[in-house]
Design a protein around this motif. Structure first.
Motif, mmCIF file in Angstrom:
data_model
loop_
_atom_site.group_PDB
_atom_site.id
_atom_site.type_symbol
_atom_site.label_atom_id
_atom_site.label_comp_id
_atom_site.label_asym_id
_atom_site.label_seq_id
_atom_site.Cartn_x
_atom_site.Cartn_y
_atom_site.Cartn_z
ATOM 1 N N VAL A 94 -49.130 64.663 45.420
ATOM 2 C CA VAL A 94 -49.380 63.222 45.356
ATOM 3 C C VAL A 94 -50.883 62.987 45.475
ATOM 4 O O VAL A 94 -51.526 63.483 46.411
ATOM 5 N N VAL A 95 -51.453 62.232 44.519
ATOM 6 C CA VAL A 95 -52.875 61.898 44.554
ATOM 7 C C VAL A 95 -52.982 60.377 44.603
ATOM 8 O O VAL A 95 -52.752 59.688 43.605
ATOM 9 N N ASP A 96 -53.320 59.847 45.777
ATOM 10 C CA ASP A 96 -53.394 58.400 45.970
ATOM 11 C C ASP A 96 -54.327 58.135 47.143
ATOM 12 O O ASP A 96 -54.217 58.797 48.183
ATOM 13 N N ASP A 97 -55.233 57.167 47.004
ATOM 14 C CA ASP A 97 -56.184 56.912 48.085
ATOM 15 C C ASP A 97 -55.601 56.027 49.182
ATOM 16 O O ASP A 97 -56.284 55.755 50.172
ATOM 17 N N ASP A 98 -54.352 55.610 49.039
ATOM 18 C CA ASP A 98 -53.684 54.803 50.058
ATOM 19 C C ASP A 98 -52.929 55.732 51.006
ATOM 20 O O ASP A 98 -51.923 56.350 50.618
ATOM 21 N N ALA B 152 -56.352 62.414 48.538
ATOM 22 C CA ALA B 152 -56.843 61.063 48.281
ATOM 23 C C ALA B 152 -57.770 60.957 47.087
ATOM 24 O O ALA B 152 -58.168 59.847 46.717
ATOM 25 N N SER B 153 -58.130 62.073 46.463
ATOM 26 C CA SER B 153 -59.134 61.999 45.394
ATOM 27 C C SER B 153 -58.893 63.067 44.331
ATOM 28 O O SER B 153 -58.164 64.041 44.554
ATOM 29 N N GLY B 154 -59.557 62.884 43.184
ATOM 30 C CA GLY B 154 -59.471 63.871 42.118
ATOM 31 C C GLY B 154 -60.081 65.199 42.510
ATOM 32 O O GLY B 154 -59.596 66.260 42.113
ATOM 33 N N ALA B 155 -61.154 65.165 43.296
ATOM 34 C CA ALA B 155 -61.786 66.411 43.730
ATOM 35 C C ALA B 155 -60.850 67.225 44.610
ATOM 36 O O ALA B 155 -60.732 68.453 44.456
ATOM 37 N N GLU B 156 -60.167 66.548 45.538
ATOM 38 C CA GLU B 156 -59.204 67.253 46.390
ATOM 39 C C GLU B 156 -58.021 67.766 45.571
ATOM 40 O O GLU B 156 -57.491 68.849 45.841
ATOM 41 N N ASP C 269 -52.180 58.365 41.118
ATOM 42 C CA ASP C 269 -52.596 56.969 41.103
ATOM 43 C C ASP C 269 -53.688 56.781 40.048
ATOM 44 O O ASP C 269 -54.560 57.643 39.883
ATOM 45 N N VAL C 270 -53.635 55.643 39.351
ATOM 46 C CA VAL C 270 -54.632 55.372 38.313
ATOM 47 C C VAL C 270 -55.996 55.092 38.929
ATOM 48 O O VAL C 270 -57.027 55.537 38.415
ATOM 49 N N ARG C 271 -56.017 54.364 40.037
ATOM 50 C CA ARG C 271 -57.287 53.943 40.626
ATOM 51 C C ARG C 271 -57.625 54.835 41.807
ATOM 52 O O ARG C 271 -57.022 54.750 42.875
ATOM 53 N N VAL D 100 -47.641 58.767 36.522
ATOM 54 C CA VAL D 100 -48.744 57.889 36.892
ATOM 55 C C VAL D 100 -48.192 56.686 37.641
ATOM 56 O O VAL D 100 -47.177 56.106 37.243
ATOM 57 N N ILE D 101 -48.863 56.309 38.735
ATOM 58 C CA ILE D 101 -48.496 55.091 39.455
ATOM 59 C C ILE D 101 -49.722 54.188 39.546
ATOM 60 O O ILE D 101 -50.852 54.672 39.658
ATOM 61 N N THR D 102 -49.513 52.883 39.491
ATOM 62 C CA THR D 102 -50.633 51.948 39.495
ATOM 63 C C THR D 102 -50.179 50.566 39.922
ATOM 64 O O THR D 102 -49.000 50.220 39.800
ATOM 65 N N GLY D 103 -51.136 49.795 40.425
ATOM 66 C CA GLY D 103 -50.867 48.404 40.753
ATOM 67 C C GLY D 103 -51.042 47.485 39.561
ATOM 68 O O GLY D 103 -50.685 46.310 39.622
#
Length: 245
Positions: free
Chosen positions: A14-18, A40-44, A60-62, A85-88
């Motif tokens: 899971v890649v999401d900054d939330d 939480a990030s693309g680098a991680e 996550d898109v953002r 992909v998940i996004t708001g």
């Protein structure tokens, strides 16, 4: 009651900054016997993909460092990794772009964890069907069998308990030959050819010695036998094998 997915636990990243969403998916998917990593990030994300064989990515898109849609496009150019992909955002254009650039599925926040679970299961089923018709093992990221995992990129073999087992070049080549043709009788000549050992092997009987060494590593401590001797014919790798591409 829902049943967990069969076989070895699929690994979902899971890649999401939330942090709330990350913990929600760790807990919920973990309850259904999925192995879950969350960053939480693309680098991680890149670090995890480098060291682990991932079955499915929830992206996550953002993100703080990179647009998720561009990440999906880059990953799709490199592999067949399943991507949701998940996004708001609720814009249809964003959804279409994500799917066209490499995502396999799309969910809009807020979403039901049970709906995500259903989509994860469906996408993993499709991915396994694709892997089953694209053998042999060109472009393979990892093999899984009887709880074991062979990470091809790292040349790392892990036991069902997560312990790393060292392999010589000959043992690694033999194991990948078996994993590329499971449940089929392979002659000594075929194993020499598939494992690319001709350059340093003179007699095909030497394959027996290498198989003996490989067996001791795979079948120690009371583990069930994985390589069967078919007298007069050759050897068979008896376990079911899952391929990750």
């Amino acid at each position: 009651m829902d049943l967990p997915p069969p076989g070895a636990a699929p690994h979902v990243l899971v890649v999401d900054d939330d942090p709330t969403i990350r913990q929600l998916l760790i807990d919920f998917l973990g309850d259904y016997d999925y192995k879950v990593s969350a960053v939480a990030s693309g680098a991680e994300m890149t670090q995890v993909l480098t060291r682990s064989a991932i079955d499915l990515l929830v992206l996550d898109v953002r993100l703080p460092d990179e647009d998720g849609i561009q990440i999906a496009r880059r990953l799709r150019e490199q592999s067949d990794l399943a991507i949701i992909v998940i996004t708001g955002r609720r814009d249809e254009a964003d959804r279409v772009m994500a799917l066209e650039l490499g995502a396999d599925d799309y969910l809009t926040k807020p979403f039901s964890p049970r709906e995500l679970l259903a989509r994860v299961r469906a996408l993993l089923r499709r991915s396994r069907m694709h892997a089953s018709v694209t053998r042999p093992a060109s472009g393979v990221r990892a093999f899984r069998f009887a709880g074991w995992e062979l990470n091809v990129g790292l040349r790392r073999l892990s036991t069902p308990q997560g312990e790393v087992v060292s392999l010589s070049n000959g043992e690694y080549n033999l194991l990948t030959a078996f994993l590329g043709a499971p449940q089929r009788v392979l002659t000594r000549a075929q194993l020499l050819e598939l494992s690319r050992l001709h350059d340093d092997e003179v007699y095909d009987r030497s394959i027996d010695v290498k198989i003996g060494r490989l067996r001791r590593k795979l079948e120690s401590e009371g583990r069930p036998p994985l390589i069967r001797t078919d007298r007069g014919a050759g050897y068979t790798f008896v376990a079911q094998v899952e391929i990750l591409r």
